[in-house]
Structures are given as structure tokens and as C-alpha cells.
Write an enzyme that holds these catalytic residues in place. Structure first.
Site, PDB file in Angstrom:
ATOM      1  N   HIS A 141      43.674  44.995  43.317  1.00  0.00           N
ATOM      2  CA  HIS A 141      42.459  44.206  43.436  1.00  0.00           C
ATOM      3  C   HIS A 141      42.244  43.252  42.257  1.00  0.00           C
ATOM      4  CE1 HIS A 141      37.768  44.355  44.079  1.00  0.00           C
ATOM      5  NE2 HIS A 141      38.181  43.177  43.694  1.00  0.00           N
ATOM      6  N   HIS A 155      34.415  40.055  36.151  1.00  0.00           N
ATOM      7  CA  HIS A 155      35.302  40.647  37.158  1.00  0.00           C
ATOM      8  C   HIS A 155      36.147  39.516  37.719  1.00  0.00           C
ATOM      9  CE1 HIS A 155      37.094  42.476  40.565  1.00  0.00           C
ATOM     10  NE2 HIS A 155      36.362  41.817  41.439  1.00  0.00           N
ATOM     11  N   HIS A 175      40.273  38.301  39.560  1.00  0.00           N
ATOM     12  CA  HIS A 175      41.485  38.677  40.302  1.00  0.00           C
ATOM     13  C   HIS A 175      42.685  37.949  39.710  1.00  0.00           C
ATOM     14  CE1 HIS A 175      38.480  39.035  43.920  1.00  0.00           C
ATOM     15  NE2 HIS A 175      38.350  40.048  43.089  1.00  0.00           N
ATOM     16  N   GLU A 224      30.046  42.287  45.083  1.00  0.00           N
ATOM     17  CA  GLU A 224      30.484  43.226  44.052  1.00  0.00           C
ATOM     18  C   GLU A 224      29.621  43.166  42.786  1.00  0.00           C
ATOM     19  OE1 GLU A 224      34.915  44.346  44.382  1.00  0.00           O
ATOM     20  OE2 GLU A 224      34.867  42.178  44.068  1.00  0.00           O
TER      21      GLU A 224
HETATM   22 MN    MN Z   1      36.807  41.569  43.489  1.00  0.00          MN
END
Ligand code: MN
Length: 249
Positions: free
Chosen positions: A188, A118, A120, A99
Site C-alpha cells: 500500500h 501518508h 504511496h 484514510e
Molecule cells: Mn493510501
């Protein structure tokens, strides 16, 4: 004697102009490793997720670790990418974060952004699955007073699942982020953007803390009093906390 020292010092320092620029890149990479470790220690990057920083001298490049749990990242694992998220020098590594396009496409779309996370983080994700918006409940969360958009991977078809693993999805996510500091990714995770590493780390941690407080209040069935538009954010650069987090490593 003093004159000799002065002359010697000048001779040593003068050619160091180029080195000083190198040192600045080195210190940014050092801070990027620290950011990985801090976010791992705070539970924001527990094995998955990533943090990047724009190249301090070349805005068309950024630094990100090779594919690795953030807690394990060292200086040697940091790789330089262009904004298409192609490694400039893969350093012999073959595996990169799928990603990474999140980072490259946001740096392309947002010249003001110098650092991207980024993650989670679970309490934040919980606001990307339902109808209650994540909203600031305390002053340090004022950076998202203008609201957090929710980006849905289904807008890009479901063939590849939820991952932002190609440039097109990365561009779509950057459009979803628009001019905001945060975008939630439905089912996500979340992306946090800022003008520095301390700020992107501080914002990521604050977002999780805010989500926890808001979740607790919602679970109690409280009528929540949210932070208002006209309240000022204290410590919004997170520099003081950054020095503490770094020292704890
Ligand atoms: Mn991810």
C-alpha cells in the site's frame, strides 16, 4: 510626535494579542498548503496521499485538506478535524479523504507528533512487499536507524481491502508505528510522522531518495554498507531545505 506614534501603536497592538494567535494558525495553514505543493512537486504525493498538521493551539484538533489532489490544495480547502477525524466545520464540502483516520489516530497515540504524511511513493512501497528491510544508506536518513516496522492490513481482515478507512484500522496502524517515525503499509504505502511540517516533508523526500539508492545497490547485487547506529544526522530538522522548497513554489 514620537509619543503619539507610540500610543497609537500600543492601542493597535494591544488588542492584536488574540489576532497574533490567529496569525499563528494562519501561518500553519499556509505551511500546510506549501507542504502539499512541495510533496506533489517532488513526486511524493502525485494525485494521491495526504499531509496533515496538528492545530498549533489545540492538540485535540488537526488540519487536513478536503479530498483533493495535493497539487491543487489551496488555503480554502483546508478543514479542521477532531482526533476522531470528524470535521469541526465541513465548510460545505462533502468529500474527505477516506484514510483521514491515519492522521487522527496517530495524533491521539503520539503527543510528540505534530505532522503526518501518508503516501504511496513507489520506491518506498517496494520495501513493503518483500523481505529486504528498508535501511538508511546515507546520513540524512539517520532518523530511521531504529528500523521501519511493516504493518499488514490482513491483520484487520481483508473485507475492506487495504485502506485505513475507519478508526479501528487507524488505531491498529498507530500501534504498528509505535514510537517510530515511519511505518510501511504492506502492498500500500507508508506513513511518516514528525514534530514539524518541514521535518515530515524532509523525511518523506529523504525516505524515497534512500529507497532509490538502496534499490539501485540491491539491483547491482552490491553488498551494501548501511549507515551505522553511531553516525549523526545532519540537517535533521530540514529547515534550510524547507525554505528552498517553499521559494521554488
Ligand atoms: Mn493510501
Amino acid at each position: 510626535m514620537r509619543l503619539i506614534i507610540l500610543v497609537v501603536a500600543s492601542v493597535i497592538c494591544f488588542p492584536l494579542t488574540g489576532f497574533a494567535q490567529g496569525a499563528s494558525v494562519a501561518s500553519v495553514i499556509e505551511d500546510l498548503v506549501a507542504a502539499n505543493r512541495i510533496l506533489a512537486a517532488e513526486g511524493i504525493l502525485p494525485g494521491y496521499g495526504h499531509v496533515s498538521v496538528r492545530h498549533p493551539e489545540d492538540p485535540s484538533r488537526y488540519f487536513l485538506s478536503r479530498s483533493l489532489a495535493p497539487e491543487l490544495v489551496t488555503i480554502d480547502d483546508i478543514v479542521e478535524f477532531d482526533l476522531d477525524s470528524v470535521p469541526i466545520d465541513p465548510k460545505g464540502f462533502s468529500l474527505f479523504y477516506l484514510e483521514r483516520f491515519i492522521h487522527g489516530e496517530i495524533y491521539k497515540a503520539r503527543p510528540d507528533v505534530q505532522a503526518v504524511v501518508h503516501n504511496h511513493s513507489p520506491k518506498v512501497i517496494s520495501f513493503g512487499i518483500g523481505s529486504t528491510p528498508l535501511r538508511p544508506v546515507f546520513h540524512q536518513a539517520a532518523f530511521f536507524l531504529d528500523g521501519i516496522p511493516v504493518w499488514d492490513y490482513r491483520d484487520f481482515g481483508t473485507a475492506g481491502g487495504v485502506l485505513v478507512d475507519n478508526p479501528e484500522r487507524g488505531r491498529g496502524l498507530a500501534v504498528g508505528l509505535a514510537d517510530r517515525p515511519v511505518v510501511l503499509m504492506r502492498n500500500h504505502g507508508v506513513v511518516v510522522a514528525a514534530s514539524s511540517l518541514p521535518m515530515v516533508v524532509g523525511r518523506s523526500i529523504t525516505l524515497e531518495v534512500n529507497a532509490e539508492m538502496q534499490n539501485q545497490a540491491l539491483a547491482r547485487g552490491d553488498e551494501i554498507i548501511y549507515l551505522e547506529q553511531d553516525e549523526e544526522s545532519l540537517g535533521s530538522s530540514f529547515e534550510r531545505a524547507w525554505n528552498l522548497w517553499k521559494r521554488r513554489l
